[in-house]
Design a protein around this motif. Structure first.
Motif, PDB file in Angstrom:
ATOM      1  N   ARG A  67       0.824  -1.207   0.000  1.00 22.03           N
ATOM      2  CA  ARG A  67       0.000   0.000   0.000  1.00 22.03           C
ATOM      3  C   ARG A  67       0.861   1.260   0.000  1.00 22.03           C
ATOM      4  O   ARG A  67       0.697   2.163   0.841  1.00 22.03           O
ATOM      5  CB  ARG A  67      -0.971  -0.002   1.187  1.00 22.03           C
ATOM      6  CG  ARG A  67      -2.036  -1.087   1.086  1.00 22.03           C
ATOM      7  CD  ARG A  67      -2.936  -1.131   2.283  1.00 22.03           C
ATOM      8  NE  ARG A  67      -4.011  -2.102   2.098  1.00 22.03           N
ATOM      9  CZ  ARG A  67      -4.818  -2.523   3.053  1.00 22.03           C
ATOM     10  NH1 ARG A  67      -4.670  -2.073   4.293  1.00 22.03           N
ATOM     11  NH2 ARG A  67      -5.781  -3.394   2.797  1.00 22.03           N
ATOM     12  N   ASP A  68       1.808   1.275  -0.916  1.00 24.26           N
ATOM     13  CA  ASP A  68       2.661   2.449  -1.115  1.00 24.26           C
ATOM     14  C   ASP A  68       3.378   2.868   0.157  1.00 24.26           C
ATOM     15  O   ASP A  68       3.516   4.060   0.465  1.00 24.26           O
ATOM     16  CB  ASP A  68       1.836   3.622  -1.648  1.00 24.26           C
ATOM     17  CG  ASP A  68       1.225   3.333  -3.008  1.00 24.26           C
ATOM     18  OD1 ASP A  68       1.897   2.653  -3.810  1.00 24.26           O
ATOM     19  OD2 ASP A  68       0.089   3.770  -3.249  1.00 24.26           O
ATOM     20  N   GLY A  69       3.847   1.859   0.893  1.00 22.06           N
ATOM     21  CA  GLY A  69       4.627   2.149   2.085  1.00 22.06           C
ATOM     22  C   GLY A  69       3.811   2.365   3.338  1.00 22.06           C
ATOM     23  O   GLY A  69       4.390   2.548   4.417  1.00 22.06           O
ATOM     24  N   GLN A  70       2.465   2.348   3.246  1.00 22.32           N
ATOM     25  CA  GLN A  70       1.656   2.475   4.458  1.00 22.32           C
ATOM     26  C   GLN A  70       1.733   1.212   5.310  1.00 22.32           C
ATOM     27  O   GLN A  70       1.506   1.252   6.512  1.00 22.32           O
ATOM     28  CB  GLN A  70       0.188   2.738   4.103  1.00 22.32           C
ATOM     29  CG  GLN A  70      -0.084   4.074   3.448  1.00 22.32           C
ATOM     30  CD  GLN A  70      -1.563   4.264   3.202  1.00 22.32           C
ATOM     31  OE1 GLN A  70      -2.315   4.640   4.102  1.00 22.32           O
ATOM     32  NE2 GLN A  70      -2.001   3.978   1.981  1.00 22.32           N
ATOM     33  N   GLY A  71       2.058   0.107   4.640  1.00 20.79           N
ATOM     34  CA  GLY A  71       2.144  -1.163   5.348  1.00 20.79           C
ATOM     35  C   GLY A  71       0.827  -1.911   5.326  1.00 20.79           C
ATOM     36  O   GLY A  71      -0.254  -1.312   5.240  1.00 20.79           O
ATOM     37  N   LEU A  72       0.917  -3.229   5.395  1.00 19.99           N
ATOM     38  CA  LEU A  72      -0.266  -4.091   5.412  1.00 19.99           C
ATOM     39  C   LEU A  72      -0.128  -5.088   6.548  1.00 19.99           C
ATOM     40  O   LEU A  72       0.853  -5.830   6.623  1.00 19.99           O
ATOM     41  CB  LEU A  72      -0.405  -4.839   4.088  1.00 19.99           C
ATOM     42  CG  LEU A  72      -1.518  -5.877   4.016  1.00 19.99           C
ATOM     43  CD1 LEU A  72      -2.877  -5.202   4.071  1.00 19.99           C
ATOM     44  CD2 LEU A  72      -1.396  -6.731   2.757  1.00 19.99           C
ATOM     45  N   VAL A  73      -1.120  -5.090   7.429  1.00 18.36           N
ATOM     46  CA  VAL A  73      -1.169  -6.068   8.508  1.00 18.36           C
ATOM     47  C   VAL A  73      -2.046  -7.224   8.053  1.00 18.36           C
ATOM     48  O   VAL A  73      -3.142  -7.019   7.531  1.00 18.36           O
ATOM     49  CB  VAL A  73      -1.737  -5.438   9.796  1.00 18.36           C
ATOM     50  CG1 VAL A  73      -1.888  -6.493  10.888  1.00 18.36           C
ATOM     51  CG2 VAL A  73      -0.840  -4.298  10.276  1.00 18.36           C
ATOM     52  N   TYR A  74      -1.566  -8.442   8.256  1.00 21.69           N
ATOM     53  CA  TYR A  74      -2.348  -9.607   7.837  1.00 21.69           C
ATOM     54  C   TYR A  74      -2.132 -10.747   8.826  1.00 21.69           C
ATOM     55  O   TYR A  74      -1.187 -10.741   9.613  1.00 21.69           O
ATOM     56  CB  TYR A  74      -1.987 -10.037   6.410  1.00 21.69           C
ATOM     57  CG  TYR A  74      -0.554 -10.476   6.205  1.00 21.69           C
ATOM     58  CD1 TYR A  74      -0.208 -11.824   6.249  1.00 21.69           C
ATOM     59  CD2 TYR A  74       0.457  -9.545   5.961  1.00 21.69           C
ATOM     60  CE1 TYR A  74       1.105 -12.234   6.053  1.00 21.69           C
ATOM     61  CE2 TYR A  74       1.765  -9.942   5.754  1.00 21.69           C
ATOM     62  CZ  TYR A  74       2.089 -11.293   5.810  1.00 21.69           C
ATOM     63  OH  TYR A  74       3.383 -11.688   5.623  1.00 21.69           O
ATOM     64  N   GLY A  75      -3.026 -11.729   8.763  1.00 24.14           N
ATOM     65  CA  GLY A  75      -2.897 -12.895   9.634  1.00 24.14           C
ATOM     66  C   GLY A  75      -4.074 -13.056  10.568  1.00 24.14           C
ATOM     67  O   GLY A  75      -5.150 -12.497  10.367  1.00 24.14           O
ATOM     68  N   TYR A  76      -3.865 -13.838  11.628  1.00 25.85           N
ATOM     69  CA  TYR A  76      -4.942 -14.199  12.543  1.00 25.85           C
ATOM     70  C   TYR A  76      -5.504 -12.975  13.258  1.00 25.85           C
ATOM     71  O   TYR A  76      -4.767 -12.234  13.914  1.00 25.85           O
ATOM     72  CB  TYR A  76      -4.447 -15.180  13.599  1.00 25.85           C
ATOM     73  CG  TYR A  76      -3.824 -16.445  13.063  1.00 25.85           C
ATOM     74  CD1 TYR A  76      -4.451 -17.207  12.077  1.00 25.85           C
ATOM     75  CD2 TYR A  76      -2.604 -16.895  13.565  1.00 25.85           C
ATOM     76  CE1 TYR A  76      -3.879 -18.380  11.616  1.00 25.85           C
ATOM     77  CE2 TYR A  76      -2.024 -18.071  13.105  1.00 25.85           C
ATOM     78  CZ  TYR A  76      -2.662 -18.808  12.130  1.00 25.85           C
ATOM     79  OH  TYR A  76      -2.085 -19.974  11.672  1.00 25.85           O
TER      80      TYR A  76
END
Length: 462
Positions: A110-119
């Motif tokens: 996301r253009d350096g905003q970061g993506l949190v994923y997982g449980y």
């Protein structure tokens, strides 16, 4: 031993027992580490979106912000095995939230905003009421919707503080809300990761500024003592053809052991088909042939018959495939082709013409074939080449439910007036009391297309 000495001996044992219990409890209490100090957000960082967090009076408050991705307040430290407890409060229906457990971050997404994923352990204030369920954020989607544990839907209290307990130990994740057992998942996708608190994205400016509250966030990471589940809770188990001790204690057993075809035979023979069906790497596969119904290699059925049961199975279909899982198969109709029984339809809805046949979609994936259309949404359907989780529950009072990937999509009552009216308009009308046999085999269909099965387990219901 003199009576007075015996009494003293018993008193000493009781005193020692109480002392040990007290010391164990004190050690468990001492093992808690506060992840939130009640004053500031030291040890945490914001990732993913532009929602804001602040600390007031010992509480973390997250403020919804329109037109920004999901925002997470995450720990700077990763955790492996742990027991996490916290309190969470939601005041507005728009304020979906959740708690990341072993969460992952892609900092460049996301253009350096970061993506949190997982449980992610859900906080769902809507009437759907899936709070405490397990969602695989930005990856696989729902692993444990609360259709699998409807008794837990009332645990979360809107506008009140809710106590969450999350255990992530080994490959097991269990959750409680306000003491209610909610979710039990066995999965090995992530063994370590961060803890995160979510403010969900919103797209209605009127909801901007709505608050989600967190407090008393604490964790244990050593000398963990799991809290056992005591209720009849369905387990989502993604390991290959294995059962947990808890599942076994609840009466579950494997119908397919992953090694051979013990317990199965050809539908109209005493032996297993010599061709077409194979077991490899823990997977049971019916190979593709000419697309015809049970004319190449033939259906297979359980050697046992079943009355009331909870049947769960994983299946994967090839592009354009047709197959099915049938139940209450008696093998007594004398028909040609596939044996007759109630059918949980397996179908590529987008590619197979059967999806447009029948009446009002009652031949589509997870439907009660030719009788009741599955009430499903696209987000809960895995396409060709992906594993889906099917489930059929037949209660002793003849209520029947179909599930697809944890969501209930069909329900009916065998033998009811409504059911018989549907049969009278279907291809099954030529068989008297179709689907109403007191017991029958479970069948896996050969419809000439490649379909795979694994994790076939069953529990007898009384």
């Amino acid at each position: 031993m003199k009576p007075q000495n015996f009494v003293y001996f018993i008193f000493s044992l009781l005193t020692l027992s109480f002392s040990c219990q007290s010391q164990t409890k004190e050690k468990q209490e001492d093992a808690w580490i506060n992840l939130f100090n009640g004053e500031n957000l030291d040890g945490w960082k914001v990732v993913g979106g532009a929602a804001e967090f602040e600390v007031k009076e010992g509480e973390i408050i997250g403020y919804a912000k329109a037109n920004t991705p999901n925002t997470f307040l995450v720990t700077e430290q990763d955790y492996t095995d742990f027991i996490l407890e916290l309190e969470l409060k939601i005041e507005n229906l728009s304020s979906n939230s959740g708690v990341m457990a072993r969460g992952q971050i892609d900092p460049n997404a996301r253009d350096g905003q970061g993506l949190v994923y997982g449980y992610q352990i859900e906080a769902d204030p809507t009437p759907r009421a899936w709070s405490g369920g397990l969602y695989d954020e930005a990856r696989r989607g729902w692993l444990y919707p609360l259709d699998l544990n409807p008794a837990a839907k009332s645990a979360f209290k809107m506008g009140e503080w809710n106590h969450y307990r999350i255990e992530a130990i080994g490959n097991e994740i269990k959750t409680w809300i306000n003491g209610q057992e909610v979710t039990y998942v066995v999965d090995d996708m992530d063994s370590k990761g961060l803890i995160g608190l979510q403010v969900h994205s919103i797209y209605n400016a009127e909801d901007e500024g709505n608050k989600t509250y967190f407090r008393n966030v604490r964790i244990q990471t050593e000398n963990l003592v799991p809290q056992p589940f005591t209720g009849d809770v369905f387990v989502v188990n993604t390991t290959l053809n294995q059962l947990t001790d808890f599942e076994k204690s609840q009466g579950w057993r494997l119908l397919f052991n992953g090694v051979n075809t013990d317990g199965w035979k050809a539908a109209y023979k005493e032996e297993f088909p010599s061709e077409g069906w194979k077991v490899k790497d823990g997977i049971l596969t019916i190979q593709a042939s000419d697309g015809s119904e049970s004319m190449s290699y033939g259906d297979i059925v359980t050697e046992e018959k079943f009355r009331a049961f909870d049947l769960a199975f994983d299946f994967k279909f090839s592009e354009g495939a047709n197959s099915g899982v049938k139940y209450f198969v008696t093998l007594s109709e004398g028909n040609t082709g596939s044996a007759i029984g109630l059918e949980y339809q397996i179908l590529d809805d987008n590619q197979h013409p059967d999806a447009k046949m029948g009446r009002e979609g009652n031949r589509t994936l997870s439907s009660l074939y030719d009788l009741i259309k599955a009430n499903k949404t696209p987000r809960f359907v895995k396409g060709p080449g992906e594993w889906n989780k099917g489930r059929v529950v037949v209660y002793p009072d003849n209520r029947v439910e179909h599930y697809l990937n944890g969501v209930k999509v069909v329900e009916f009552v065998r033998g009811s007036d409504e059911y018989r009216a549907l049969v009278a308009e279907s291809k099954y009308k030529i068989w008297e009391k179709f689907g109403e046999a007191p017991e029958g085999h479970i069948l896996l269909q050969d419809h000439g297309d490649e379909v795979q099965f694994k994790n076939i387990k069953i529990k007898t219901l009384q």
